[in-house]
Each structure stands twice: as structure tokens, then as C-alpha cells.
Write a protein that holds these residues in place. Sequence first.
Motif, PDB file in Angstrom:
ATOM      1  N   GLN A  39     -26.690  11.262   1.557  1.00 24.69           N
ATOM      2  CA  GLN A  39     -25.498  10.754   2.223  1.00 24.69           C
ATOM      3  C   GLN A  39     -24.253  10.915   1.361  1.00 24.69           C
ATOM      4  O   GLN A  39     -23.169  10.485   1.757  1.00 24.69           O
ATOM      5  N   THR A  40     -24.403  11.530   0.199  1.00 16.76           N
ATOM      6  CA  THR A  40     -23.269  11.852  -0.660  1.00 16.76           C
ATOM      7  C   THR A  40     -23.407  13.306  -1.096  1.00 16.76           C
ATOM      8  O   THR A  40     -24.496  13.897  -0.993  1.00 16.76           O
ATOM      9  N   GLY A  41     -22.311  13.864  -1.603  1.00 18.62           N
ATOM     10  CA  GLY A  41     -22.376  15.224  -2.088  1.00 18.62           C
ATOM     11  C   GLY A  41     -23.395  15.376  -3.204  1.00 18.62           C
ATOM     12  O   GLY A  41     -24.146  16.355  -3.254  1.00 18.62           O
ATOM     13  N   GLU A  42     -23.439  14.412  -4.098  1.00 18.52           N
ATOM     14  CA  GLU A  42     -24.389  14.477  -5.209  1.00 18.52           C
ATOM     15  C   GLU A  42     -25.827  14.437  -4.714  1.00 18.52           C
ATOM     16  O   GLU A  42     -26.690  15.185  -5.195  1.00 18.52           O
ATOM     17  N   GLN A  43     -26.107  13.569  -3.751  1.00 14.80           N
ATOM     18  CA  GLN A  43     -27.462  13.480  -3.207  1.00 14.80           C
ATOM     19  C   GLN A  43     -27.864  14.773  -2.495  1.00 14.80           C
ATOM     20  O   GLN A  43     -29.003  15.239  -2.614  1.00 14.80           O
ATOM     21  N   LEU A  44     -26.930  15.338  -1.758  1.00 13.78           N
ATOM     22  CA  LEU A  44     -27.222  16.593  -1.062  1.00 13.78           C
ATOM     23  C   LEU A  44     -27.510  17.713  -2.062  1.00 13.78           C
ATOM     24  O   LEU A  44     -28.454  18.492  -1.877  1.00 13.78           O
ATOM     25  N   TYR A  45     -26.721  17.780  -3.114  1.00  9.63           N
ATOM     26  CA  TYR A  45     -26.921  18.837  -4.100  1.00  9.63           C
ATOM     27  C   TYR A  45     -28.235  18.638  -4.852  1.00  9.63           C
ATOM     28  O   TYR A  45     -28.946  19.603  -5.150  1.00  9.63           O
ATOM     29  N   VAL A 109     -18.028  13.057   3.772  1.00 12.19           N
ATOM     30  CA  VAL A 109     -19.063  13.939   3.214  1.00 12.19           C
ATOM     31  C   VAL A 109     -19.244  15.153   4.120  1.00 12.19           C
ATOM     32  O   VAL A 109     -19.418  16.278   3.649  1.00 12.19           O
ATOM     33  N   ARG A 110     -19.203  14.941   5.427  1.00  7.82           N
ATOM     34  CA  ARG A 110     -19.324  16.048   6.373  1.00  7.82           C
ATOM     35  C   ARG A 110     -18.222  17.072   6.161  1.00  7.82           C
ATOM     36  O   ARG A 110     -18.466  18.282   6.191  1.00  7.82           O
ATOM     37  N   LYS A 111     -17.009  16.590   5.899  1.00  8.73           N
ATOM     38  CA  LYS A 111     -15.901  17.507   5.655  1.00  8.73           C
ATOM     39  C   LYS A 111     -16.150  18.346   4.409  1.00  8.73           C
ATOM     40  O   LYS A 111     -15.958  19.568   4.415  1.00  8.73           O
ATOM     41  N   SER A 112     -16.584  17.696   3.339  1.00  9.86           N
ATOM     42  CA  SER A 112     -16.891  18.424   2.097  1.00  9.86           C
ATOM     43  C   SER A 112     -18.053  19.392   2.309  1.00  9.86           C
ATOM     44  O   SER A 112     -18.032  20.526   1.813  1.00  9.86           O
ATOM     45  N   TRP A 113     -19.058  18.925   3.061  1.00  8.77           N
ATOM     46  CA  TRP A 113     -20.223  19.768   3.301  1.00  8.77           C
ATOM     47  C   TRP A 113     -19.847  21.006   4.111  1.00  8.77           C
ATOM     48  O   TRP A 113     -20.312  22.123   3.815  1.00  8.77           O
ATOM     49  N   ASP A 114     -19.018  20.848   5.115  1.00  9.53           N
ATOM     50  CA  ASP A 114     -18.625  21.985   5.951  1.00  9.53           C
ATOM     51  C   ASP A 114     -17.930  23.064   5.120  1.00  9.53           C
ATOM     52  O   ASP A 114     -18.162  24.269   5.325  1.00  9.53           O
ATOM     53  N   VAL A 115     -17.078  22.641   4.198  1.00  8.78           N
ATOM     54  CA  VAL A 115     -16.404  23.609   3.322  1.00  8.78           C
ATOM     55  C   VAL A 115     -17.425  24.289   2.412  1.00  8.78           C
ATOM     56  O   VAL A 115     -17.399  25.512   2.216  1.00  8.78           O
ATOM     57  N   PHE A 116     -18.334  23.503   1.867  1.00  5.88           N
ATOM     58  CA  PHE A 116     -19.351  24.023   0.960  1.00  5.88           C
ATOM     59  C   PHE A 116     -20.241  25.053   1.653  1.00  5.88           C
ATOM     60  O   PHE A 116     -20.419  26.172   1.158  1.00  5.88           O
TER      61      PHE A 116
END
Length: 200
Positions: A39-45, A109-116
Motif C-alpha cells: 500500500q506504499t511505494g516502498e512496500q510495492l518495490y 500511491v496510485r499516481k506514483s505507481w502509474d508514473v513508475f
Amino acid sequence: MRSYVRLFWLAAGLVVPSIPAHAEWKPIEKVETYAISGQTGEQLYRSIGDNGPLIRGATTRTIAYTNFKLTWVRDYQHRGKDCVLASAKPKLTVTYTLPKPSNPLPPAVRKSWDVFIAGVTAHEKVHGATMIQMVHDIEAATIGLTVPDDPKCSKIRDEVVKRLDAISKARVQGSRDFDRVEFGQGGNLQMLVHDLLIGG
């Protein structure tokens, strides 16, 4: 005579053939995903590190991976005692393997994920483009190739393999060089990872 040949890592090196512009064929491009959680960028990575593709020979997982399957139908023809590769029809399938969150993400987080993921996809598409170009290079280097005094069309097959090998090695090295830049200091992928970690 027709030769049905399957090649996964390709190769390339005699008479310079002349062929029309690229024969009529289109690559098949597919996207496969693997599930990640967080649920966070760090967790996703971190989940990418746990679940990402493990490329043969590697000990650490990667974010995404582009692979291909290539088969050929080749038509070798006798011209007196010579042998000519009259035509070669490729079938190329490029598969992109990308991460995909298994659950909905918070808006930021969705916004950051979409860019990533857009950046990662664009990176992998470059690898796909080099694979497609490789096939065009193989066509240019082999179709119309003539080997003299080759009544069994055996010498020409060896020559085709040599040319394929050279082209394949050049593509692999080019992909490695591209990744080195992208993952290097200040590189595009390094920045995408950084922004995902701080953005979510």
C-alpha cells in the motif's frame, strides 16, 4: 526445399544478399503480469524484489523482463551447384513481463505507481524494438545469400548460423549497454524507483 528452424537466441556472417524492403510480417507482442502487494511505494518495490522475474543465471530478481520466441520457415533452392536462401519467413513473439498490484492503491500511491509502471513499460518496449530490429537485420543479412558449390545446401546453413550469431550477440550487448545506462547513476530507471519510493 524448406527448412523449419526454431531459434531462441539468434545468430549472424558470405555473399551480400539483396532483398526487397522488409518482408510482410508483423511481430506478436504480449504482456504478462506477476502479482505484487503493498500500500506504499516502498512496500510495492519490496514485493517486486520478492516476486519479480528471475532471469536464468541471475541470483536477484528483476523489475520486468522482455523475452522473445522466434521461428523461421526458410526456402533453400539449388541454382546449379550453388545454393540460395530464396526466402525466410519469421514468426516473432515478444512477451513483456511486468508487475501489477493485486489490490487497489491509495490515490497518492496510485499516481506514483502509474508514473513508475509507464516508465518501466517504455523501457521494456525499447528491448522489444531491438528484438524486432534484430529480425529485420537477419532478413537483410541472409535472404538472397548464395553459396557456390553447395549442392546439398549444407555450407549455406552454417553460414546463416554464423550471421545469426553475430547479429544476436550485437543485440544482447546493446541491451546490456542500454540497461547499464538506465540503471546507472541518474539513469531513467534509477529515478523511477527513487520517485516511487518517495512518492508513495
